[in-house]
Design a protein around this motif. Structure first.
Motif, PDB file in Angstrom:
ATOM      1  N   LYS A 280       0.837  -1.202   0.000  1.00  9.91           N
ATOM      2  CA  LYS A 280       0.000   0.000   0.000  1.00  9.91           C
ATOM      3  C   LYS A 280       0.874   1.256   0.000  1.00  9.91           C
ATOM      4  CE  LYS A 280      -4.257  -1.309   2.437  1.00  9.91           C
ATOM      5  NZ  LYS A 280      -5.169  -0.391   1.753  1.00  9.91           N
ATOM      6  N   ALA A 281       1.866   1.259   0.892  1.00  6.73           N
ATOM      7  CA  ALA A 281       2.699   2.441   1.079  1.00  6.73           C
ATOM      8  C   ALA A 281       3.504   2.774  -0.171  1.00  6.73           C
ATOM      9  CB  ALA A 281       3.632   2.235   2.263  1.00  6.73           C
ATOM     10  N   ALA A 282       3.882   1.758  -0.923  1.00 14.06           N
ATOM     11  CA  ALA A 282       4.663   1.985  -2.139  1.00 14.06           C
ATOM     12  C   ALA A 282       3.886   2.829  -3.141  1.00 14.06           C
ATOM     13  CB  ALA A 282       5.068   0.654  -2.763  1.00 14.06           C
ATOM     14  N   GLN A 283       2.551   2.706  -3.121  1.00 12.38           N
ATOM     15  CA  GLN A 283       1.701   3.446  -4.063  1.00 12.38           C
ATOM     16  C   GLN A 283       1.075   4.685  -3.441  1.00 12.38           C
ATOM     17  OE1 GLN A 283       1.840   2.307  -7.158  1.00 12.38           O
ATOM     18  NE2 GLN A 283       3.091   0.593  -6.392  1.00 12.38           N
ATOM     19  N   ASP A 284       1.345   4.922  -2.172  1.00 14.65           N
ATOM     20  CA  ASP A 284       0.737   6.037  -1.443  1.00 14.65           C
ATOM     21  C   ASP A 284       1.678   7.243  -1.477  1.00 14.65           C
ATOM     22  OD1 ASP A 284      -0.417   7.803   0.373  1.00 14.65           O
ATOM     23  OD2 ASP A 284      -1.000   6.217   1.774  1.00 14.65           O
ATOM     24  N   LYS A 285       1.260   8.332  -2.121  1.00 15.72           N
ATOM     25  CA  LYS A 285       2.110   9.505  -2.272  1.00 15.72           C
ATOM     26  C   LYS A 285       2.419  10.174  -0.944  1.00 15.72           C
ATOM     27  CE  LYS A 285       0.575  10.527  -6.998  1.00 15.72           C
ATOM     28  NZ  LYS A 285      -0.066  11.521  -7.899  1.00 15.72           N
ATOM     29  N   ARG A 286       1.595   9.908   0.072  1.00 16.67           N
ATOM     30  CA  ARG A 286       1.835  10.525   1.374  1.00 16.67           C
ATOM     31  C   ARG A 286       3.034   9.881   2.082  1.00 16.67           C
ATOM     32  NH1 ARG A 286      -4.219   9.482   3.378  1.00 16.67           N
ATOM     33  NH2 ARG A 286      -3.573   7.479   2.441  1.00 16.67           N
ATOM     34  N   VAL A 287       3.316   8.625   1.762  1.00 13.82           N
ATOM     35  CA  VAL A 287       4.425   7.900   2.404  1.00 13.82           C
ATOM     36  C   VAL A 287       5.722   8.238   1.678  1.00 13.82           C
ATOM     37  CG1 VAL A 287       5.365   5.650   3.024  1.00 13.82           C
ATOM     38  CG2 VAL A 287       2.888   6.046   3.114  1.00 13.82           C
ATOM     39  N   LYS A 288       6.663   8.811   2.406  1.00  9.13           N
ATOM     40  CA  LYS A 288       7.927   9.229   1.796  1.00  9.13           C
ATOM     41  C   LYS A 288       9.048   8.217   2.027  1.00  9.13           C
ATOM     42  CE  LYS A 288       5.814  12.962   0.627  1.00  9.13           C
ATOM     43  NZ  LYS A 288       5.354  13.117  -0.773  1.00  9.13           N
ATOM     44  N   SER A 289       8.994   7.508   3.149  1.00  8.35           N
ATOM     45  CA  SER A 289      10.066   6.565   3.441  1.00  8.35           C
ATOM     46  C   SER A 289       9.612   5.565   4.497  1.00  8.35           C
ATOM     47  CB  SER A 289      11.326   7.300   3.926  1.00  8.35           C
ATOM     48  OG  SER A 289      11.041   8.075   5.078  1.00  8.35           O
ATOM     49  N   LEU A 290      10.488   4.599   4.766  1.00  9.62           N
ATOM     50  CA  LEU A 290      10.223   3.527   5.723  1.00  9.62           C
ATOM     51  C   LEU A 290      11.357   3.481   6.731  1.00  9.62           C
ATOM     52  CD1 LEU A 290       8.803   0.822   6.655  1.00  9.62           C
ATOM     53  CD2 LEU A 290      10.278  -0.324   4.968  1.00  9.62           C
ATOM     54  N   LEU A 291      11.007   3.381   8.010  1.00 10.62           N
ATOM     55  CA  LEU A 291      11.997   3.292   9.087  1.00 10.62           C
ATOM     56  C   LEU A 291      11.668   2.070   9.928  1.00 10.62           C
ATOM     57  CD1 LEU A 291      14.358   4.552  10.706  1.00 10.62           C
ATOM     58  CD2 LEU A 291      12.638   5.821  12.011  1.00 10.62           C
ATOM     59  N   VAL A 292      12.610   1.140  10.044  1.00  9.87           N
ATOM     60  CA  VAL A 292      12.373  -0.100  10.785  1.00  9.87           C
ATOM     61  C   VAL A 292      13.451  -0.298  11.839  1.00  9.87           C
ATOM     62  CG1 VAL A 292      12.108  -2.607  10.647  1.00  9.87           C
ATOM     63  CG2 VAL A 292      11.242  -1.156   8.795  1.00  9.87           C
ATOM     64  N   HIS A 293      13.016  -0.512  13.072  1.00 11.06           N
ATOM     65  CA  HIS A 293      13.927  -0.881  14.157  1.00 11.06           C
ATOM     66  C   HIS A 293      13.995  -2.401  14.198  1.00 11.06           C
ATOM     67  CE1 HIS A 293      14.649  -1.421  18.731  1.00 11.06           C
ATOM     68  NE2 HIS A 293      15.795  -1.420  18.073  1.00 11.06           N
ATOM     69  N   ILE A 294      15.154  -2.960  13.877  1.00  4.94           N
ATOM     70  CA  ILE A 294      15.299  -4.405  13.740  1.00  4.94           C
ATOM     71  C   ILE A 294      15.982  -4.985  14.964  1.00  4.94           C
ATOM     72  CG2 ILE A 294      16.320  -6.273  12.381  1.00  4.94           C
ATOM     73  CD1 ILE A 294      16.153  -4.484   9.941  1.00  4.94           C
TER      74      ILE A 294
ATOM     75  N   ALA B  41      10.684  -4.383  -2.848  1.00  8.57           N
ATOM     76  CA  ALA B  41       9.577  -3.917  -3.691  1.00  8.57           C
ATOM     77  C   ALA B  41       9.202  -2.481  -3.332  1.00  8.57           C
ATOM     78  CB  ALA B  41       8.377  -4.842  -3.534  1.00  8.57           C
ATOM     79  N   PHE B  42       9.226  -2.160  -2.046  1.00 10.75           N
ATOM     80  CA  PHE B  42       8.949  -0.791  -1.590  1.00 10.75           C
ATOM     81  C   PHE B  42       9.986   0.174  -2.159  1.00 10.75           C
ATOM     82  CE2 PHE B  42       9.710   2.621   1.476  1.00 10.75           C
ATOM     83  CZ  PHE B  42       8.433   3.133   1.654  1.00 10.75           C
TER      84      PHE B  42
ATOM     85  N   LEU C 272       4.421   7.302  11.572  1.00 14.82           N
ATOM     86  CA  LEU C 272       3.182   6.569  11.806  1.00 14.82           C
ATOM     87  C   LEU C 272       3.494   5.076  11.791  1.00 14.82           C
ATOM     88  CD1 LEU C 272       0.095   6.823  12.176  1.00 14.82           C
ATOM     89  CD2 LEU C 272      -0.117   6.519   9.697  1.00 14.82           C
ATOM     90  N   PHE C 273       3.114   4.382  12.871  1.00 11.86           N
ATOM     91  CA  PHE C 273       3.376   2.953  12.953  1.00 11.86           C
ATOM     92  C   PHE C 273       2.585   2.180  11.898  1.00 11.86           C
ATOM     93  CE2 PHE C 273       4.897   3.727  17.369  1.00 11.86           C
ATOM     94  CZ  PHE C 273       6.143   3.130  17.223  1.00 11.86           C
ATOM     95  N   LEU C 274       3.170   1.106  11.444  1.00  9.55           N
ATOM     96  CA  LEU C 274       2.593   0.312  10.362  1.00  9.55           C
ATOM     97  C   LEU C 274       1.180  -0.163  10.672  1.00  9.55           C
ATOM     98  CD1 LEU C 274       4.269  -2.402   8.242  1.00  9.55           C
ATOM     99  CD2 LEU C 274       2.369  -3.085   9.677  1.00  9.55           C
ATOM    100  N   ASP C 275       0.943  -0.662  11.898  1.00 10.47           N
ATOM    101  CA  ASP C 275      -0.383  -1.173  12.223  1.00 10.47           C
ATOM    102  C   ASP C 275      -1.428  -0.059  12.187  1.00 10.47           C
ATOM    103  OD1 ASP C 275       0.787   0.003  14.434  1.00 10.47           O
ATOM    104  OD2 ASP C 275      -0.221  -1.317  15.877  1.00 10.47           O
TER     105      ASP C 275
ATOM    106  N   GLY D 159      -7.218  -1.263   6.179  1.00 13.45           N
ATOM    107  CA  GLY D 159      -6.814  -2.652   6.328  1.00 13.45           C
ATOM    108  C   GLY D 159      -6.744  -3.356   5.004  1.00 13.45           C
ATOM    109  N   ALA D 160      -7.259  -4.570   4.963  1.00  7.59           N
ATOM    110  CA  ALA D 160      -7.195  -5.384   3.754  1.00  7.59           C
ATOM    111  C   ALA D 160      -7.968  -4.737   2.619  1.00  7.59           C
ATOM    112  CB  ALA D 160      -7.752  -6.779   4.037  1.00  7.59           C
ATOM    113  N   ARG D 161      -7.436  -4.891   1.416  1.00  7.26           N
ATOM    114  CA  ARG D 161      -8.117  -4.339   0.244  1.00  7.26           C
ATOM    115  C   ARG D 161      -9.403  -5.106  -0.019  1.00  7.26           C
ATOM    116  NH1 ARG D 161      -3.003  -5.018  -3.497  1.00  7.26           N
ATOM    117  NH2 ARG D 161      -3.009  -6.905  -2.226  1.00  7.26           N
ATOM    118  N   GLU D 162     -10.495  -4.357  -0.140  1.00  8.44           N
ATOM    119  CA  GLU D 162     -11.796  -4.991  -0.308  1.00  8.44           C
ATOM    120  C   GLU D 162     -12.182  -5.172  -1.775  1.00  8.44           C
ATOM    121  OE1 GLU D 162     -13.531  -6.247   2.059  1.00  8.44           O
ATOM    122  OE2 GLU D 162     -12.369  -5.469   3.739  1.00  8.44           O
ATOM    123  N   GLU D 163     -11.547  -4.401  -2.660  1.00  3.12           N
ATOM    124  CA  GLU D 163     -11.940  -4.487  -4.056  1.00  3.12           C
ATOM    125  C   GLU D 163     -11.202  -5.623  -4.741  1.00  3.12           C
ATOM    126  OE1 GLU D 163      -8.417  -1.685  -3.922  1.00  3.12           O
ATOM    127  OE2 GLU D 163     -10.244  -2.019  -2.744  1.00  3.12           O
TER     128      GLU D 163
END
Length: 598
Positions: A80-94, A112-113, A275-278, A286-290
């Motif tokens: 979802k985030a890959a196609q969402d223009k509002r999302v600029k980057s991803l930060l993960v604490h591993i 893919a992201f 913004l946290f992923l969940d 949530g899940a894509r309905e279409e």
């Protein structure tokens, strides 16, 4: 006066009803008005515990409190985030990525992201402190940048497999393992019958670890733009202190958490928020309905007869054949369902239970519903048995798969009890009433019967596997004999069709269902998720109304006062488990008593 009192009570009652109605209306409005997604955001994920494949529907973990992210949640959110223009980057604490196959699923999702032109940053305080963090670092190398704090290390020490052997301990205790196996590579029983690796056990283990090690080295080399020889050299030098890791190009900087957060927010643009992923998934629906409906059925845990069960507080699950077979059956009967995606994560279990599920996979296909299996961390023995009849099988390179074999027998404990001064005497009717009694050894005739049972299961397993995989029986038998393989090797041997995770499986789903390659699909989990009151009713022994919406509504009304208390109980249980107040002590070796597992 009497009329005044009655009138006053009536007014008070009316006001109470209005107050309740107003409260209900406010709650409904609050539920309907979800917070919005910021216009400029950095998607954030904390991997501080291994991701689950599935939060069981009958656990309090699944019914109450903050939703614990699953593997599918992370993959979907990044799609979802890959196609969402509002999302600029991803930060993960591993910190804790889970097993190799899960790390590979996440690596694919992160790549893919990034392919959409967005940046992904990984950070942690340290990769390992007093222990190896090879898996965590392997996952991190799929990101654009990696940061650790200045006091951190990179404990990239490789992989190892430690196997306990307890034959001599059992002998001292007076316990005699009487377990048969089919065949020499079915090594689960060696813990009980050997004091070290047999030649076959060592061969299979070295081959398995060699395949995994090669995958890790290639992935790290690719991600950090190093040669494989350079990566192997760094592994032999590890642990590397922070500055040494920076100089070796294993990390991109030595920054504290606050510095990393400030950096990614600045790069994302003015007003960027985390913004946290969940929460992102929740706010974006949530899940894509279409799209066309594809059933998602989970088969997670050790395979047993009967219904799936779980620890109601922690959420650990068993793979109940009756429950999974029902889910497959419902999905195959649903006219809206175009195909079935069967997600399997199981080390095996009951032969009969596995065959029950295999039959439903076969029946779904006979009804015209294609079945694609996506293997997660494990799909071995019974986990492979339930999968082998699908239209196509997808595994990660690191998925533990195969183990086409069987073992079974018993542990004879008569001498053990004698050492304790306990004597069992048995009165039996029937020649073999004590066939599987642990107080007496097999007679030669009983041993022959146990062997015949193992032969029957092995023959059935290999024949059905050969048929399901469209392989000559001789070729299938050559890679069977109880041997485990990585998904990478299994593909070369014809045991799986493709390597990958959810995206690759959905690609095959579209192909099998004759849908366009870019067709949108809606993954519908079968069976439906239970409501909180149904979960409570099941725990309290009153959950027999699964097919009655009215009864479910009555359960909600009757049990809703218990919900806050049960949520507190769940939190206390999880806290106690983390502190070691209950559950098995840390470091305890747990090995199930031998039974027919495959």
């Amino acid at each position: 006066m009497k009329r005044f009192i009655v009138g006053a009570l009536a007014v008070m009652g009316a006001l109470s009803l209005l107050s309740v109605a107003g409260l209900v209306l406010l709650l409904m409005l609050a539920a309907a008005s979800k917070p919005s997604v910021p216009g400029t955001l950095v998607l954030e994920l904390e991997l501080n515990e291994p991701l689950l494949e599935q939060v069981p529907e009958d656990s309090l973990a699944g019914a109450f409190g903050p939703k614990r992210a699953t593997v599918r949640d992370v993959v979907e959110a990044l799609e979802k985030a890959a196609q969402d223009k509002r999302v600029k980057s991803l930060l993960v604490h591993i910190d804790q990525p889970g097993g190799v196959a899960v790390a590979q699923e996440l690596r694919d999702a992160v790549k893919a992201f990034r392919a959409s032109g967005k940046k992904a940053v990984a950070f942690t305080d340290t990769f390992g402190e007093g222990g190896s963090a090879t898996g965590a670092y392997y996952l991190a190398t799929a990101f654009d940048e990696i940061y650790i704090q200045p006091s951190g290390d990179v404990t990239l020490t490789g992989i190892a497999m430690e196997t306990p052997f307890a034959r001599d301990a059992f002998a001292k205790l007076g316990v005699q393992p009487r377990i048969g196996q089919r065949y020499e590579y079915k090594n689960a029983v060696n813990t009980y019958t050997e004091q070290g690796y047999t030649a076959a056990h060592r061969e299979a283990t070295e081959k398995f670890l060699g395949s995994l090690f090669g995958q890790l080295v290639r992935g790290i080399a690719e991600g950090r733009k190093l040669s494989e020889d350079e990566v192997k050299g760094l592994i032999d030098r590890a642990p590397l202190l922070g500055q040494a890791a920076l100089e070796a190009k294993l990390v991109d900087g030595l920054l504290y958490r606050d510095e990393v957060l400030a950096k990614v927010k600045e790069e994302a643009g003015k007003g960027a928020q985390l913004l946290f992923l969940d929460k992102y998934l929740d706010r974006t629906g949530g899940a894509r309905e279409e799209g066309e409906t594809v059933a998602l059925v989970y088969g997670v845990g050790g395979i047993v007869r009967g219904k799936s069960e779980s620890n109601p507080f922690g959420g650990e699950a068993t793979f109940g054949a009756e429950s999974v077979a029902l889910a497959l059956r419902k999905a195959s009967e649903d006219k809206e369902v175009k195909a079935i995606l069967f997600r399997v994560d199981s080390p095996g279990g009951s032969y009969v239970a596995s065959d029950t599920v295999r039959r439903e996979v076969q029946r779904a296909r006979e009804k015209g519903k294609p079945v694609i299996v996506s293997m997660a961390t494990y799909a071995a023995s019974g986990g492979y048995f339930v999968s082998m009849g699908a239209d196509k099988i997808v595994a990660q390179p690191g998925t533990l798969t195969g183990s086409i074999g069987v073992y079974g027998g018993k542990m004879v404990t008569a001498d053990f009890w004698a050492k304790l001064g306990i004597n069992f005497e048995t009165i039996s009717l029937g020649k073999d009433a004590t066939l599987y009694s642990t107080d007496s050894d097999f007679t030669p005739e009983q041993q022959a019967k146990n062997d015949a049972s193992l032969d029957r299961v092995y023959t059935d397993f290999t024949q059905k596997a050969a048929e399901g995989r469209h392989l000559p029986l001789e070729k299938l038998q050559a890679v069977a004999r109880g041997r485990v393989w990585t998904g990478e090797d299994a593909k070369e041997l014809g045991l799986v069709d493709e390597l990958g995770g959810f995206p690759k499986a959905l690609e095959l789903v579209r192909e099998a269902a004759k849908l366009p390659k870019d067709a949108k699909v809606h993954l519908q989990v079968f069976p439906r998720k239970k409501q909180p009151a149904e979960v409570i009713a099941d725990i309290l022994g009153g959950g027999e109304g699964d097919n009655s919406e009215d009864e479910g509504g009555a359960q909600v009304a009757a049990l809703s006062p218990l919900i806050p208390a049960l949520e507190q109980t769940r939190q206390m249980y999880r806290l106690g488990a983390r502190l070691g107040l209950w559950g098995p002590p840390h470091g305890t070796l747990q090995a199930p008593l031998p039974e027919t597992r495959w």
